[in-house]
Design a protein around this motif. Structure first.
Motif: not given
Lengths: 343, 343
Positions: B65-78, B128-132, B155-159, B305-310
């Motif tokens: 029950k481990k996939t060794f995959i981390i989901g990463v969601v970002l607003p936009t890679i642009k 790992i997510i940076s919120l919309s 970066d875009r963290v919930p309050s 650095r933020q991404g790395e730390k995350a």
DNA sequence: TACAACTGTGCAACCGATTGTGCAGAAAAT
DNA sequence: ATTTTCTGCACAATCGGTTGCACAGTTGTA
């Protein structure tokens, strides 16, 4: 102290127990198998919904040897071209309920090998890749054939290979652009090309040569330089061009990033950009509209569409594979027509 | 006609058969279990190497029950900010032999919900997510708690929320920047802020207000406008600022993209950028160095650095989880100090 | 009326690994 | 010499689904 009975999602086994049927019946009912009685099916489906049952993709992947994951490897997402391409890839993937394992090669062959291998080990159903500029052999890709994992290359495609391809025909595009300049009366047109390993560089070079030849002119190879895309390398190439006795009137850069570095340096050299020397480029990235001197003319390569097509091609291939039309040695190729954009 | 006996990778079962031992022995030998005899272990490991045995991650994921995959969601890679952040994420993931399931929310809440759900279904080990910018409720994230999948926001963290966080303290950064302008003698400092849903907007606003208050001045809310990041919205905000009787001397934009749109429009309005009005911004993206008027002053937020730390935080959390120190309700927070960059 | 075909369901194997348990035989302790 | 401990390995269950096959009961056909 409560027991740390971490929640575990409902399984078909639980549903089976609750309804006093066998797991196979539950499985079939949820997959709308015709041999399951209407009543039973409804009871099962209702309970499944009520429990919020979700099939365990891990289990299914394992059994079916399909992961519903497509590996995507790009040189670098920093470049607008690829970040637009990935949007196309992602949108098409979403439509087909596939997800995307992503990695960058950073234009480094070793890294490319590593990430491609990681994806193979993760048993991706397919690989979409735009090759690194260093990629001059394809052993790491050939391994995929053995594992029967299809590959779709896009934009930076290998010259020869049994892989599916989507790309923009920049041979034609280059001819168009060079000819456009000739028609405007310019004679000495220079090219800051990319590394020779890239098929894309050859396309540009051949287009350039043929455009010149078509004009019954002789190709002056002094007007053709190459960059490895680093700022320093681009500047070195530009310096050589500027040092020519007979200076170029037009400088066409391999892409917008090379263009930006070139223009920045040209300006430093007190050259009147787009007056003294016209600067043109490939890609037509939105970011250039914010820059001091956007390319006077550019070639739109439709990154989004390329990415989208690549994923759609992948879906088609996977579908055929599941239908058993396996490994007939036909490989798809899709050419996207570039468009000249004059600013 | 040959049978289409598509190659299938070696399994421990095959190794077991060939060496006349049981699968459990093979498994233990390959994992260097101490209870396996040295001779047996070597024979097994050698054959495994010779056959090119690779453990089937699918099978292991399923069992463990481990996939060794981390989901990463970002607003936009642009945006350069996020494409740099993802480099940090990727590099850290690679170090720990994790791969990355990637998706963009395109700053749209519905899309964010969809992709986040797809990742949960794919049983990622963490998210790992940076919120919309639209994200104003966290139900889709709460589901992860139930499934015991850790979330690291950056970066875009919930309050407020029981998630781990990495972010740059822009409250402090804003105070520094505004104060810097005061010290240079400027009085009327305007802010084109982001949408109020973003905690990042509040940080900037509060920093702005406090910097002004610290100066014993009154906050003039006419000097604060907001954009939803679209070009039109930014222009509208700028127009309002320019229409003030008492025009601003300094305009600080939410980020470099807002800045670029603002400057472009200001130029159109015949404003002498950085003379008549000084333009400053947040992010310090490399792309701005190619633009006509890079921000005079900018706040470096260290996306890499933020991404790395995350990702490192995620690894730490997963490690603790596997050690059984589960769900003690302590959540990590890491603050990265922003740095004022004067150009 | 007898036999074939169909319907609805359960049993059990299977995918590839991990892991608890059991059990010989050898080595160590008494 | 006897008991205990240790060593080295095999058996079998398990994870959560899918799927071929068997089989009883019903319906259809000759």
């Amino acid at each position: 102290m409560e027991k740390n009975a971490s929640y575990s999602p409902p399984t078909i086994k639980q549903i089976a127990r609750q309804l006093n049927v066998s797991v196979s019946t539950v499985s079939r009912a949820l997959n709308n198998h015709p041999r399951i009685g209407a009543g039973t099916r409804e009871r099962i489906q209702e309970l499944a919904k009520q429990l919020g049952y979700e099939p365990n993709i891990q289990a299914i992947s394992f059994k079916q040897k399909k992961t519903f994951i497509i590996g995507v490897v790009l040189p670098t997402i920093k470049e607008d071209f690829f970040s637009q391409a990935i949007n196309g890839i992602e949108d098409a993937a979403t439509q087909h309920h596939y997800t995307m394992l992503f990695a960058q090669s950073h234009d480094n062959l070793e890294t490319e090998k590593r990430v491609v291998d990681a994806m193979r080990k993760q048993r991706v159903d397919g690989l979409i890749i735009s090759l690194s500029k260093e990629t001059n052999n394809y052993k790491h890709l050939e391994l995929f054939e053995k594992f029967d994992i299809p590959i779709v290359c896009f934009d930076r495609v290998p010259s020869i290979k049994n892989v599916h391809k989507v790309y923009c025909n920049l041979y034609k595009g280059t001819i168009e652009m060079v000819t456009w300049f000739f028609n405007k009366g310019y004679q000495r047109i220079a090219l800051i090309n990319g590394p020779a390993t890239l098929a894309a560089s050859n396309d540009r070079l051949n287009g350039y040569k043929d455009a010149v030849s078509n004009r019954k002119l002789k190709v002056d190879m002094q007007l053709v330089e190459a960059t490895d895309f680093s700022k320093e390398s681009t500047i070195a190439a530009l310096k050589k061009l500027l040092a020519l006795k007979n200076k170029p009137e037009v400088i066409i850069s391999f892409n917008d990033y090379v263009h930006m570095d070139a223009v920045q340096f040209a300006k430093l050299m007190k050259i009147k950009v787009n007056k003294q020397i016209i600067f043109a480029s490939y890609a037509n990235l939105p970011i250039t509209s914010y820059t001091i001197y956007p390319p006077v003319i550019s070639i739109e390569q439709y990154p989004y569409r390329q990415g989208e097509k690549a994923m759609e091609m992948m879906m088609k291939v996977l579908q055929q594979k599941s239908l058993g039309n396996s490994s007939n040695d036909s490989f798809y190729t899709e050419e996207i027509a570039p468009v000249l954009v004059v600013h």
